[in-house]
Design a protein around this motif. Structure first.
Motif, PDB file in Angstrom:
ATOM      1  N   GLU A 169       0.833  -1.218   0.000  1.00  0.00           N
ATOM      2  CA  GLU A 169       0.000   0.000   0.000  1.00  0.00           C
ATOM      3  C   GLU A 169       0.862   1.261   0.000  1.00  0.00           C
ATOM      4  N   ALA A 170       1.994   1.219   0.719  1.00  0.00           N
ATOM      5  CA  ALA A 170       2.875   2.389   0.821  1.00  0.00           C
ATOM      6  C   ALA A 170       3.900   2.458  -0.308  1.00  0.00           C
ATOM      7  N   GLY A 171       4.028   1.380  -1.054  1.00  0.00           N
ATOM      8  CA  GLY A 171       4.988   1.367  -2.153  1.00  0.00           C
ATOM      9  C   GLY A 171       6.428   1.204  -1.699  1.00  0.00           C
ATOM     10  N   VAL A 172       6.633   0.391  -0.643  1.00  0.00           N
ATOM     11  CA  VAL A 172       7.978   0.148  -0.117  1.00  0.00           C
ATOM     12  C   VAL A 172       8.183  -1.351   0.081  1.00  0.00           C
ATOM     13  N   ALA A 173       9.392  -1.750   0.410  1.00  0.00           N
ATOM     14  CA  ALA A 173       9.691  -3.147   0.719  1.00  0.00           C
ATOM     15  C   ALA A 173       9.145  -3.500   2.097  1.00  0.00           C
ATOM     16  N   HIS A 174       8.670  -4.734   2.243  1.00  0.00           N
ATOM     17  CA  HIS A 174       8.050  -5.116   3.517  1.00  0.00           C
ATOM     18  C   HIS A 174       9.036  -5.098   4.680  1.00  0.00           C
ATOM     19  N   GLY A 175      10.323  -5.227   4.396  1.00  0.00           N
ATOM     20  CA  GLY A 175      11.325  -5.150   5.457  1.00  0.00           C
ATOM     21  C   GLY A 175      11.340  -3.793   6.148  1.00  0.00           C
ATOM     22  N   LEU A 176      10.957  -2.768   5.412  1.00  0.00           N
ATOM     23  CA  LEU A 176      10.912  -1.424   6.000  1.00  0.00           C
ATOM     24  C   LEU A 176       9.833  -1.338   7.082  1.00  0.00           C
ATOM     25  N   VAL A 177       8.716  -2.008   6.862  1.00  0.00           N
ATOM     26  CA  VAL A 177       7.643  -2.014   7.854  1.00  0.00           C
ATOM     27  C   VAL A 177       8.128  -2.719   9.119  1.00  0.00           C
ATOM     28  N   ALA A 178       8.765  -3.867   8.932  1.00  0.00           N
ATOM     29  CA  ALA A 178       9.303  -4.605  10.075  1.00  0.00           C
ATOM     30  C   ALA A 178      10.358  -3.776  10.812  1.00  0.00           C
ATOM     31  N   HIS A 179      11.180  -3.068  10.059  1.00  0.00           N
ATOM     32  CA  HIS A 179      12.220  -2.221  10.656  1.00  0.00           C
ATOM     33  C   HIS A 179      11.605  -1.139  11.544  1.00  0.00           C
ATOM     34  N   HIS A 180      10.560  -0.489  11.066  1.00  0.00           N
ATOM     35  CA  HIS A 180       9.954   0.624  11.809  1.00  0.00           C
ATOM     36  C   HIS A 180       9.129   0.174  13.014  1.00  0.00           C
ATOM     37  N   PHE A 181       8.504  -1.001  12.937  1.00  0.00           N
ATOM     38  CA  PHE A 181       7.548  -1.362  13.977  1.00  0.00           C
ATOM     39  C   PHE A 181       7.904  -2.620  14.767  1.00  0.00           C
ATOM     40  N   GLY A 182       8.680  -3.503  14.211  1.00  0.00           N
ATOM     41  CA  GLY A 182       9.152  -4.660  14.955  1.00  0.00           C
ATOM     42  C   GLY A 182       8.156  -5.789  15.136  1.00  0.00           C
ATOM     43  N   SER A 183       6.880  -5.466  15.285  1.00  0.00           N
ATOM     44  CA  SER A 183       5.858  -6.505  15.424  1.00  0.00           C
ATOM     45  C   SER A 183       4.545  -5.986  14.850  1.00  0.00           C
ATOM     46  N   ARG A 184       3.712  -6.918  14.499  1.00  0.00           N
ATOM     47  CA  ARG A 184       2.394  -6.550  13.971  1.00  0.00           C
ATOM     48  C   ARG A 184       1.586  -5.813  15.039  1.00  0.00           C
ATOM     49  N   ASP A 185       1.692  -6.257  16.293  1.00  0.00           N
ATOM     50  CA  ASP A 185       0.978  -5.585  17.378  1.00  0.00           C
ATOM     51  C   ASP A 185       1.432  -4.139  17.537  1.00  0.00           C
ATOM     52  N   ALA A 186       2.730  -3.892  17.416  1.00  0.00           N
ATOM     53  CA  ALA A 186       3.243  -2.517  17.504  1.00  0.00           C
ATOM     54  C   ALA A 186       2.720  -1.689  16.338  1.00  0.00           C
ATOM     55  N   LEU A 187       2.650  -2.283  15.166  1.00  0.00           N
ATOM     56  CA  LEU A 187       2.101  -1.589  14.000  1.00  0.00           C
ATOM     57  C   LEU A 187       0.645  -1.217  14.228  1.00  0.00           C
ATOM     58  N   ILE A 188      -0.146  -2.145  14.739  1.00  0.00           N
ATOM     59  CA  ILE A 188      -1.567  -1.873  15.014  1.00  0.00           C
ATOM     60  C   ILE A 188      -1.693  -0.773  16.058  1.00  0.00           C
ATOM     61  N   GLU A 189      -0.909  -0.867  17.117  1.00  0.00           N
ATOM     62  CA  GLU A 189      -0.989   0.130  18.191  1.00  0.00           C
ATOM     63  C   GLU A 189      -0.647   1.536  17.677  1.00  0.00           C
ATOM     64  N   GLU A 190       0.416   1.640  16.886  1.00  0.00           N
ATOM     65  CA  GLU A 190       0.805   2.959  16.378  1.00  0.00           C
ATOM     66  C   GLU A 190      -0.151   3.465  15.308  1.00  0.00           C
ATOM     67  N   ALA A 191      -0.709   2.566  14.505  1.00  0.00           N
ATOM     68  CA  ALA A 191      -1.706   2.979  13.512  1.00  0.00           C
ATOM     69  C   ALA A 191      -2.963   3.483  14.211  1.00  0.00           C
ATOM     70  N   LEU A 192      -3.327   2.844  15.309  1.00  0.00           N
ATOM     71  CA  LEU A 192      -4.475   3.309  16.085  1.00  0.00           C
ATOM     72  C   LEU A 192      -4.222   4.712  16.622  1.00  0.00           C
ATOM     73  N   GLN A 193      -3.041   4.941  17.190  1.00  0.00           N
ATOM     74  CA  GLN A 193      -2.721   6.278  17.703  1.00  0.00           C
ATOM     75  C   GLN A 193      -2.738   7.310  16.583  1.00  0.00           C
TER      76      GLN A 193
END
Length: 192
Positions: free
Chosen positions: A46-70
């Motif tokens: 969706e963001a047009g980047v490599a999936h490793g970048l998402v893992a790098h920024h958030f570390g876990s799916r739960d952290a991604l959900i929590e920060e997306a919620l905020q």
């Protein structure tokens, strides 16, 4: 056009825009495909980047959900008043329908999280934090307007507001939502 949409047109986010673009992408994926489809790969696509970048920024799916919620919550809370802290009852809820029209994915993402928490109890603390943040921001605005500092009243007003936003998400009847919000402001004005 959001920062993430602009990034997609350019082939990805520019340096310093990556985290916000990823959060916006996570909100869009959650809103359009549901939380079950919120993965590093779907957000990266969706963001047009490599999936490793998402893992790098958030570390876990739960952290991604929590920060997306905020991220989505910050937009929603800002819509509670067009003049925060002013004490102007007529400014309450003015930005709600425009927030939804501009950033519908924020509201839809939040409702997806709420509904998913019924199936996944580990998400419930996120939902409790979501509701608490809205109620506290509303309590502060209502108090500034000279309304009673009554948690039951805040809960009632927020429940009405939440229901109106949910109906707006499902039915898209902006006129009916605006009319109901006008009525709610009128009721609150009479309580002062």
């Amino acid at each position: 056009m959001t920062a993430a949409e602009t990034a997609l047109l350019r082939g990805g986010p520019r340096y310093g825009e990556g985290r916000a673009a990823l959060l916006a992408a996570a909100v869009r994926v959650g809103a359009t495909r549901g939380l079950r489809h919120l993965t590093y790969r779907s957000v990266a696509a969706e963001a047009g980047v490599a999936h490793g970048l998402v893992a790098h920024h958030f570390g876990s799916r739960d952290a991604l959900i929590e920060e997306a919620l905020q991220f989505s919550l910050d937009h929603g809370v800002a819509s509670l008043s067009s003049a925060p802290g002013s004490g102007d009852v007529s400014a309450l809820f003015v930005g709600v329908t425009s927030w939804f029209e501009q950033d519908a994915d924020d509201a839809v993402f939040q409702y997806e999280l709420i509904l998913e928490s019924r199936r996944r109890p580990e998400l419930r603390p996120h939902v409790e934090r979501l509701y608490e943040a809205y109620r506290e921001a509303l309590r502060v605005e209502m108090k500034a307007c000279g309304l009673p500092d009554d948690l039951n009243l805040v809960h009632l007003v927020f429940a009405a507001l939440d229901g109106l936003v949910f109906q707006q998400v499902c039915l898209g009847q902006t006129g009916a939502t605006e009319a109901a919000l006008d009525q709610l402001r009128g009721l609150l004005s009479r309580l002062r």
